[in-house]
Design a protein around this motif. Structure first.
Motif, PDB file in Angstrom:
ATOM      1  N   ASP A 159      11.022 -10.211   3.852  1.00 18.92           N
ATOM      2  CA  ASP A 159      10.499  -9.239   4.811  1.00 18.92           C
ATOM      3  C   ASP A 159      10.925  -7.825   4.447  1.00 18.92           C
ATOM      4  OD1 ASP A 159       9.010  -8.953   7.381  1.00 18.92           O
ATOM      5  OD2 ASP A 159      10.900  -8.060   8.045  1.00 18.92           O
ATOM      6  N   LYS A 160      12.161  -7.685   4.002  1.00 18.28           N
ATOM      7  CA  LYS A 160      12.652  -6.367   3.577  1.00 18.28           C
ATOM      8  C   LYS A 160      11.883  -5.869   2.351  1.00 18.28           C
ATOM      9  CE  LYS A 160      16.787  -3.920   2.021  1.00 18.28           C
ATOM     10  NZ  LYS A 160      18.236  -4.051   1.655  1.00 18.28           N
ATOM     11  N   ILE A 161      11.706  -6.756   1.375  1.00 17.51           N
ATOM     12  CA  ILE A 161      10.955  -6.393   0.164  1.00 17.51           C
ATOM     13  C   ILE A 161       9.535  -5.985   0.538  1.00 17.51           C
ATOM     14  CG2 ILE A 161      10.001  -7.277  -2.003  1.00 17.51           C
ATOM     15  CD1 ILE A 161      12.445  -9.152  -2.143  1.00 17.51           C
ATOM     16  N   PHE A 162       8.907  -6.763   1.411  1.00 18.47           N
ATOM     17  CA  PHE A 162       7.533  -6.479   1.830  1.00 18.47           C
ATOM     18  C   PHE A 162       7.430  -5.119   2.512  1.00 18.47           C
ATOM     19  CE2 PHE A 162       4.633  -6.498   5.507  1.00 18.47           C
ATOM     20  CZ  PHE A 162       3.417  -6.547   4.845  1.00 18.47           C
ATOM     21  N   ASN A 163       8.328  -4.827   3.434  1.00 21.58           N
ATOM     22  CA  ASN A 163       8.258  -3.569   4.186  1.00 21.58           C
ATOM     23  C   ASN A 163       8.471  -2.354   3.297  1.00 21.58           C
ATOM     24  OD1 ASN A 163       7.713  -4.597   6.789  1.00 21.58           O
ATOM     25  ND2 ASN A 163       9.851  -5.161   7.074  1.00 21.58           N
ATOM     26  N   ILE A 164       9.417  -2.458   2.357  1.00 20.53           N
ATOM     27  CA  ILE A 164       9.657  -1.337   1.436  1.00 20.53           C
ATOM     28  C   ILE A 164       8.428  -1.103   0.565  1.00 20.53           C
ATOM     29  CG2 ILE A 164      11.036  -0.534  -0.516  1.00 20.53           C
ATOM     30  CD1 ILE A 164      13.407  -2.041   0.685  1.00 20.53           C
ATOM     31  N   SER A 165       7.874  -2.198   0.012  1.00 19.32           N
ATOM     32  CA  SER A 165       6.693  -2.082  -0.845  1.00 19.32           C
ATOM     33  C   SER A 165       5.487  -1.572  -0.063  1.00 19.32           C
ATOM     34  CB  SER A 165       6.384  -3.433  -1.476  1.00 19.32           C
ATOM     35  OG  SER A 165       5.232  -3.358  -2.291  1.00 19.32           O
ATOM     36  N   LYS A 166       5.329  -2.043   1.160  1.00 17.47           N
ATOM     37  CA  LYS A 166       4.216  -1.606   2.012  1.00 17.47           C
ATOM     38  C   LYS A 166       4.283  -0.102   2.256  1.00 17.47           C
ATOM     39  CE  LYS A 166       2.350  -2.151   6.695  1.00 17.47           C
ATOM     40  NZ  LYS A 166       2.521  -2.853   7.988  1.00 17.47           N
ATOM     41  N   GLN A 167       5.458   0.379   2.615  1.00 15.82           N
ATOM     42  CA  GLN A 167       5.619   1.817   2.864  1.00 15.82           C
ATOM     43  C   GLN A 167       5.312   2.632   1.607  1.00 15.82           C
ATOM     44  OE1 GLN A 167       9.582   2.348   4.404  1.00 15.82           O
ATOM     45  NE2 GLN A 167       9.191   1.101   6.220  1.00 15.82           N
ATOM     46  N   ARG A 168       5.776   2.117   0.461  1.00 18.72           N
ATOM     47  CA  ARG A 168       5.534   2.826  -0.795  1.00 18.72           C
ATOM     48  C   ARG A 168       4.039   2.887  -1.114  1.00 18.72           C
ATOM     49  NH1 ARG A 168       7.048   6.866  -3.892  1.00 18.72           N
ATOM     50  NH2 ARG A 168       6.512   6.552  -6.079  1.00 18.72           N
ATOM     51  N   MET A 169       3.334   1.773  -0.962  1.00 17.56           N
ATOM     52  CA  MET A 169       1.897   1.741  -1.265  1.00 17.56           C
ATOM     53  C   MET A 169       1.101   2.599  -0.284  1.00 17.56           C
ATOM     54  SD  MET A 169       0.737  -2.006  -2.667  1.00 17.56           S
ATOM     55  CE  MET A 169       1.538  -3.008  -1.437  1.00 17.56           C
ATOM     56  N   LEU A 170       1.438   2.548   1.000  1.00 18.05           N
ATOM     57  CA  LEU A 170       0.733   3.364   1.995  1.00 18.05           C
ATOM     58  C   LEU A 170       0.934   4.849   1.713  1.00 18.05           C
ATOM     59  CD1 LEU A 170       1.398   1.376   5.295  1.00 18.05           C
ATOM     60  CD2 LEU A 170      -0.736   1.529   3.996  1.00 18.05           C
ATOM     61  N   TYR A 171       2.148   5.202   1.260  1.00 19.89           N
ATOM     62  CA  TYR A 171       2.419   6.602   0.893  1.00 19.89           C
ATOM     63  C   TYR A 171       1.544   7.023  -0.292  1.00 19.89           C
ATOM     64  CZ  TYR A 171       4.823  10.599  -1.163  1.00 19.89           C
ATOM     65  OH  TYR A 171       5.105  11.822  -1.711  1.00 19.89           O
ATOM     66  N   LEU A 172       1.459   6.154  -1.304  1.00 25.32           N
ATOM     67  CA  LEU A 172       0.642   6.470  -2.482  1.00 25.32           C
ATOM     68  C   LEU A 172      -0.835   6.564  -2.122  1.00 25.32           C
ATOM     69  CD1 LEU A 172       2.357   4.173  -5.141  1.00 25.32           C
ATOM     70  CD2 LEU A 172       2.548   6.655  -4.945  1.00 25.32           C
ATOM     71  N   ILE A 173      -1.302   5.657  -1.268  1.00 32.03           N
ATOM     72  CA  ILE A 173      -2.713   5.668  -0.868  1.00 32.03           C
ATOM     73  C   ILE A 173      -3.031   6.926  -0.069  1.00 32.03           C
ATOM     74  CG2 ILE A 173      -4.414   4.506   0.593  1.00 32.03           C
ATOM     75  CD1 ILE A 173      -2.986   1.853  -0.158  1.00 32.03           C
ATOM     76  N   GLU A 174      -2.113   7.302   0.815  1.00 34.28           N
ATOM     77  CA  GLU A 174      -2.335   8.478   1.661  1.00 34.28           C
ATOM     78  C   GLU A 174      -2.400   9.758   0.835  1.00 34.28           C
ATOM     79  OE1 GLU A 174      -0.128  10.786   5.389  1.00 34.28           O
ATOM     80  OE2 GLU A 174       0.535   8.807   4.776  1.00 34.28           O
ATOM     81  N   ASN A 175      -1.584   9.817  -0.228  1.00 30.07           N
ATOM     82  CA  ASN A 175      -1.528  11.030  -1.058  1.00 30.07           C
ATOM     83  C   ASN A 175      -2.390  10.925  -2.316  1.00 30.07           C
ATOM     84  OD1 ASN A 175       0.854  12.835   0.126  1.00 30.07           O
ATOM     85  ND2 ASN A 175       1.474  10.693   0.302  1.00 30.07           N
ATOM     86  N   GLU A 176      -3.189   9.876  -2.386  1.00 32.15           N
ATOM     87  CA  GLU A 176      -4.002   9.655  -3.577  1.00 32.15           C
ATOM     88  C   GLU A 176      -5.246  10.526  -3.574  1.00 32.15           C
ATOM     89  OE1 GLU A 176      -4.739   5.554  -5.819  1.00 32.15           O
ATOM     90  OE2 GLU A 176      -5.910   5.732  -3.985  1.00 32.15           O
ATOM     91  N   LYS A 177      -5.509  11.099  -4.733  1.00 33.25           N
ATOM     92  CA  LYS A 177      -6.725  11.887  -4.896  1.00 33.25           C
ATOM     93  C   LYS A 177      -7.287  11.556  -6.268  1.00 33.25           C
ATOM     94  CE  LYS A 177      -8.563  16.590  -4.439  1.00 33.25           C
ATOM     95  NZ  LYS A 177      -8.237  18.007  -4.258  1.00 33.25           N
TER      96      LYS A 177
END
Length: 423
Positions: free
Chosen positions: A178-196
Motif C-alpha cells: 500500500d505504501k509503494i502504491f501510494n508513493i508511485s500513484k502520487q508520483r505518476m499523478l504529478y507527472l501527468i498533471e505537469n505533462e505537456k
C-alpha cells in the motif's frame, strides 16, 4: 551560481535518504542542547528555580547520578532491542517478499528519528552526568538539567511504544504494498498533471551529437528544468537518451544535442544527472511495478506458496496500470512554449510486457492467478477505450500470450474452458 546552488541542494536532499542522516542530525542537536543547559546552569538557573519552584529541581547529588546512570543504561538497552527488530524486519522482507524492498524500508524516516532521539538522549544524560560535581552543594547541582533528562526519558519511552506499533504494521506485506502504491500513484499523478506533449514540437534527434556518461550507477534523478534553462541560454535542444531508473554504464549515451557543445556546457548539463547505487519509488514510479511484481512472483514460489498475496499484488498492479495509461510515453520540457528538452521514459508496451512476462513465467500454472490477470487486462482494455488503438493492441497481445502459456501447462480441460470463457 544558481545552478551550483541547486546542485548542492540536491546533494543535501539525497543525504536524507541515508539511514544515518537524521540520527546524526538529532545527535548534534542533542549535544548543542546539552551545552545550552550547561551554560544556563553556569548562570545559576538551578539556584533560581530551587528558590522559586523547588518542586521542579532535584537537589540530591546521589539521586541525580543514579537517575542519569539508569537512563543511560536503559536507553542503550532500548536502542539495541529496537534496531535488532529492524534487522529482523529487513531479513524477513528480503526472504519472504523481495530484496528490492530494502532501500525503502531502511529509509523509513520515523525509525531514523526514533534512533536519533535515543542517541541524543544518551549523549545528553552522559554529559550532564559528567558535569555533576561529586562534592558540590545543592546550589551547584544541575537539577534543572536533570529534570530535562527525565523529560527526555519519558519521550523516549513514548517513542519506543510507537516504534513497536510501527514495526508491527510495517512488517505486514499489505501495508508495504500500500505504501509503494501510494508513493508511485502520487508520483505518476504529478507527472501527468505537469505533462505537456505535442509530437511536432521536437525534431528528430537520430543524427544529433551524442555525449557519453562519465560514471555508472542507477540514474536516480534528472533535473530537466535546469537542463532546459541551459539549453535555452545556449540556443540548443537536448534529448535525454537514457531512462530514469535504469542502470547506466560508463560510455553509454547520456544525452544528445542539436549542435556541438563546449566542454563547459557539457559539464554543466552532466551535473544535473544524479546517480545512485540504490533505487527509490519516490524518484522512479516504474520501480513500484517491479517491486509489486516481484512480491507476487515470490509469493507464488514453492517455498512461500502464498497465492493470496499474489492476488493482492495484481490488484495493486491493475490500479497502477490504470493511472499509467493516462501518461504519454515521452515528455517535453517547455520554456515560453518552446520545447527545449525531450525526456525518454519507459513506454507502456515495455512496462506491461516486463510485468506480464514475469507473472506468466511463474504464475501460469495457477488457474486463479491466470483468471485474475485476465480480469486485470480486460479492465485496462476497457479503460483505454476504442480510440487508443495502439494501447488496445498491446493489451490484446498480452491477453493472447497469457492464454497461450496457460494452455501449455494447465491440463485440466474444465480449467482451460473456464479461462477461455473469460477471454
Amino acid at each position: 551560481m544558481k545552478d551550483k546552488l541547486l546542485f548542492f541542494l540536491r546533494k543535501i536532499y539525497r543525504l536524507t535518504d541515508k539511514i544515518a542522516f537524521y540520527p546524526t542530525l538529532l545527535a548534534v542537536l542533542g549535544l548543542v542542547f546539552t551545552y545550552v543547559l550547561i551554560y544556563l546552569e553556569e548562570n545559576g538557573i538551578s539556584k533560581y528555580l530551587l528558590d522559586t519552584f523547588p518542586s521542579l529541581v532535584i537537589n540530591n547529588t546521589e539521586t541525580a547520578r543514579s537517575l542519569l546512570t539508569t537512563f543511560v543504561g536503559g536507553l542503550i538497552s532500548i536502542m539495541v532491542f529496537s534496531f535488532s527488530m529492524v534487522m529482523i524486519l529487513l531479513n524477513q522482507a528480503s526472504s519472504n517478499f523481495s530484496p528490492r524492498l530494502l532501500p525503502g524500508l531502511i529509509s523509513n524516516r520515523r525509525h531514523q528519528i526514533i534512533l536519533g532521539l535515543y542517541i541524543a538522549s544518551i549523549l545528553y544524560c552522559t554529559f550532564i552526568l559528567v558535569y555533576i560535581e561529586p562534592n558540590g552543594d545543592k546550589y551547584q547541582l544541575p537539577g534543572f538539567a536533570v529534570l530535562f533528562a527525565i523529560i527526555f526519558m519519558v519521550v523516549c519511552l513514548g517513542a519506543f511504544i510507537y516504534f513497536i506499533h510501527s514495526i508491527s504494521q510495517g512488517i505486514q506485506i499489505n501495508n508495504i504494498m500500500d505504501k509503494i502504491f501510494n508513493i508511485s500513484k502520487q508520483r505518476m499523478l504529478y507527472l501527468i498533471e505537469n505533462e505537456k506533449y505535442n509530437e511536432g514540437d521536437f525534431p528528430n534527434s537520430s543524427n544529433w551529437d551524442e555525449y557519453e556518461s562519465k560514471q555508472s550507477g542507477y540514474l536516480q534523478n534528472v533535473s530537466v528544468k535546469n537542463i532546459a534553462n541551459i539549453a535555452k541560454d545556449n540556443k540548443v535542444k537536448i534529448d535525454v537518451a537514457v531512462v530514469k531508473g535504469l542502470f547506466i554504464s560508463e560510455k553509454n549515451t547520456l544525452f544528445k544535442s542539436e549542435k556541438e557543445l563546449e566542454d563547459e556546457v557539457i559539464d554543466s548539463i552532466t551535473e544535473h544527472f544524479d546517480f545512485s547505487k540504490s533505487e527509490f519509488v519516490d524518484d522512479n514510479y516504474v520501480l513500484a511495478f517491479k517491486q509489486i511484481t516481484e512480491v507476487a512472483v515470490k509469493a507464488m514460489s514453492p517455498g512461500i506458496n502464498d497465492p493470496g498475496t499474489a492476488l493482492n499484488a495484481i490488484d495493486y498492479l491493475s490500479q497502477l496500470f490504470a493511472i499509467r495509461i493516462q501518461k504519454k510515453d515521452k515528455s517535453f520540457i517547455y520554456i515560453d512554449d518552446v520545447a527545449y528538452v525531450s525526456m525518454a521514459t519507459v513506454n507502456f508496451k515495455t512496462l506491461i510486457f516486463q510485468v506480464m512476462a514475469e507473472l506468466r513465467t511463474y504464475c501460469k500454472h495457477d488457474v486463479v492467478i491466470v483468471e485474475k490477470l485476465l480480469i486485470m487486462l480486460f479492465h485496462l482494455k476497457k479503460i483505454v477505450g476504442k480510440e487508443n488503438v495502439n494501447y488496445r493492441n498491446i493489451i490484446d497481445e498480452e491477453i493472447a500470450n497469457l492464454i497461450l502459456d496457460a494452455e501449455d501447462v494447465i491440463t485440466n480441460e474444465r480449467d482451460l474452458s473456464y479461462i477461455k470463457s473469460i477471454a
